[in-house]
Write an enzyme that holds these catalytic residues in place. Structure first.
Site, PDB file in Angstrom:
ATOM      1  N   LYS A  49      33.509  40.782  43.395  1.00  0.00           N
ATOM      2  CA  LYS A  49      32.708  41.817  42.725  1.00  0.00           C
ATOM      3  C   LYS A  49      31.928  42.638  43.755  1.00  0.00           C
ATOM      4  O   LYS A  49      31.832  43.858  43.656  1.00  0.00           O
ATOM      5  CB  LYS A  49      31.747  41.174  41.708  1.00  0.00           C
ATOM      6  CG  LYS A  49      32.447  40.640  40.463  1.00  0.00           C
ATOM      7  CD  LYS A  49      31.526  39.772  39.612  1.00  0.00           C
ATOM      8  CE  LYS A  49      32.299  39.133  38.444  1.00  0.00           C
ATOM      9  NZ  LYS A  49      31.503  38.127  37.712  1.00  0.00           N
ATOM     10  N   GLN A  93      25.867  35.017  38.020  1.00  0.00           N
ATOM     11  CA  GLN A  93      27.200  34.429  37.880  1.00  0.00           C
ATOM     12  C   GLN A  93      27.095  33.130  37.074  1.00  0.00           C
ATOM     13  O   GLN A  93      26.295  32.258  37.398  1.00  0.00           O
ATOM     14  CB  GLN A  93      27.800  34.155  39.274  1.00  0.00           C
ATOM     15  CG  GLN A  93      29.212  33.605  39.238  1.00  0.00           C
ATOM     16  CD  GLN A  93      30.231  34.601  38.694  1.00  0.00           C
ATOM     17  OE1 GLN A  93      30.164  35.793  38.971  1.00  0.00           O
ATOM     18  NE2 GLN A  93      31.164  34.116  37.883  1.00  0.00           N
ATOM     19  N   ASP A 116      25.692  43.365  33.012  1.00  0.00           N
ATOM     20  CA  ASP A 116      26.726  42.398  32.648  1.00  0.00           C
ATOM     21  C   ASP A 116      26.685  42.092  31.136  1.00  0.00           C
ATOM     22  O   ASP A 116      27.528  41.356  30.626  1.00  0.00           O
ATOM     23  CB  ASP A 116      26.521  41.112  33.465  1.00  0.00           C
ATOM     24  CG  ASP A 116      27.786  40.255  33.550  1.00  0.00           C
ATOM     25  OD1 ASP A 116      28.893  40.806  33.420  1.00  0.00           O
ATOM     26  OD2 ASP A 116      27.646  39.034  33.755  1.00  0.00           O
TER      27      ASP A 116
END
Lengths: 288, 288
Positions: A49, A93, A116
């Protein structure tokens, strides 16, 4: 349904917009990535990413925390990023490990930095058509369906899987686009009878080759949102592709769209926070 | 499925708990009701809710605002109630009129006082099984199904209607109880083919006698969450009751459960805010 080409297009647009943001403000968009522990798959995801960000002119700031980090410490770290004006988007994450209250950690992300799409505020935004960011995989799937001109209104969509960052928000996004949405999951009795009724089937269960051709109505659109070890999706591509009208491959389907959505939303967040001139040609994700 | 008797039981328990709260703290639970304008139906609803509160030992504080009230003023009023330690629950009677941003008004309700379950935080709580209050009608429906021992796990539930305070949260509550949930709505193609597949059908569309017997699988559970002028539900009771295994009447079905849920949640909110000794026998609504 190839996801690579449409993802590239979105990333190109994001890179252009990032350059404009930088020109207008002297600041590049910045994504903070937070990783707890050293799970190899997570390390790889975050590295990938960040590399994509860099290529698109998005800075990233990586925060690596030891596996022993507790909830309070993680929440403090994320809150600090939420208050840091140099950070425009925050990615935690996951999974973060069973000893951490993941929900508390997610909620420490400021809604305007939740690129996100993991906070409850973002979920409600997707559900009610309010301003806000989409969860990246559901947002990427909807962009992919739009790219392939799949008409959703009135269509029956079966979403197999009900996780907080994939199945549930995806169902809400499809519902907002006037699909008739059925949530299926591990307790569903006679799953094939439901998926065989559906015009669109999304597999989001995290079980390799779980969905078979026999589950699918001839001509249906099949989206494989699974990503299991060994690059294996949740759909048995061989049997499913013989029945489906359109089907996403793994890899190269949903995955690239997920990342493209993350990048686009990060640039969008930065543009908003830095007060840039709005750019209507930029592919904002609209929840409603 | 009579709702009057189970509602009475919940209200009795709420009244007992309200008395305990009063004994322990010297304060009775207090619900603030906010009404904008003088729509006759809304005036009647609010009056009825306040009367039920009073009977259960719950104080109410009524705030009547003129129909000309703007969003900012309404938000300020509700924020003040959110910060007032003497108010434990807040109910904004809706609809509030087209010139007001209803979402902004709802969001001004502090989550711990959102006993009507209208905020985005409450919606996410219902969706993700977090601590929080349920929207009253969905919460009442789930309590009613529990009262009649309707097993939800694996059952196919069709929710017809997708409003933010009824269809959407109800679907999430049923999903959390492991039902397979289909959201149907005005764009759904061939609604009867979907509802006829369902073990549980909930009508929440606001159209009198919209759902007919022909829509229903023999033996299915039918919940009528409609309440149209003239005490008419969304289900054609005559034809539907010939097919259904269990069916709620209108009036006397979902309506009483909605109010009982409001009262129980108000008492629960007060007990929490005033730091009362927990009472495990009290029928808390649990989202998960």
């Amino acid at each position: 349904m190839d996801g690579i080409a449409p993802a590239r297009r979105i990333i190109d647009q994001a890179a252009q917009r990032a350059a404009t943001v930088n020109e207008q403000t002297g600041q590049a968009p910045c994504l903070a990535t937070v990783l707890v522990g050293e799970d190899p798959a997570s390390v790889t995801y975050v590295r990938m990413k960040r590399a994509r960000c860099e290529k698109a002119g998005i800075r990233s700031r990586h925060v690596a925390l030891p596996a022993t980090t507790g909830t309070a410490e993680l929440v403090d770290t994320i809150s600090a990023l939420s208050h840091d004006p140099e950070v425009h988007g925050i990615l935690l994450q996951h999974p973060v490990g069973p000893h951490i209250d993941e929900r508390a950690a997610f909620e420490a992300i400021a809604p305007e930095k939740d690129v996100d799409g993991v906070t409850t505020r973002s979920f409600a935004a997707m559900s009610f058509g309010l301003n806000g960011f989409a969860s990246c995989t559901p947002g990427g799937i909807v962009r992919l369906l739009e790219h392939y001109d799949v008409d959703l209104a009135g269509k029956h969509a079966a979403v197999v899987g009900r996780s907080a960052i994939l199945g549930k928000p995806l169902g809400m996004l499809l519902l907002a686009r006037n699909a008739t949405v059925t949530y299926c999951h591990s307790h569903t009795i006679d799953l094939p009878s439901i998926t065989r009724d559906a015009d669109i089937v999304v597999a989001a269960v995290g079980r390799p080759r779980f969905l078979l051709g026999d589950h699918i109505k001839p001509g249906a659109v099949v989206i494989d949102a699974g990503y299991n070890p060994g690059n294996i999706g949740d759909v048995d591509f061989e049997s499913a592709s013989r029945r489906a009208g359109l089907i996403t491959p793994v890899p190269g389907g949903v995955g690239p769209m997920t990342i493209a959505t993350l990048l686009a939303q990060t640039v969008d967040a930065a543009a908003q926070q830095l007060g840039c001139t709005p750019d209507e040609s930029f592919p904002h994700f609209r929840s409603n």
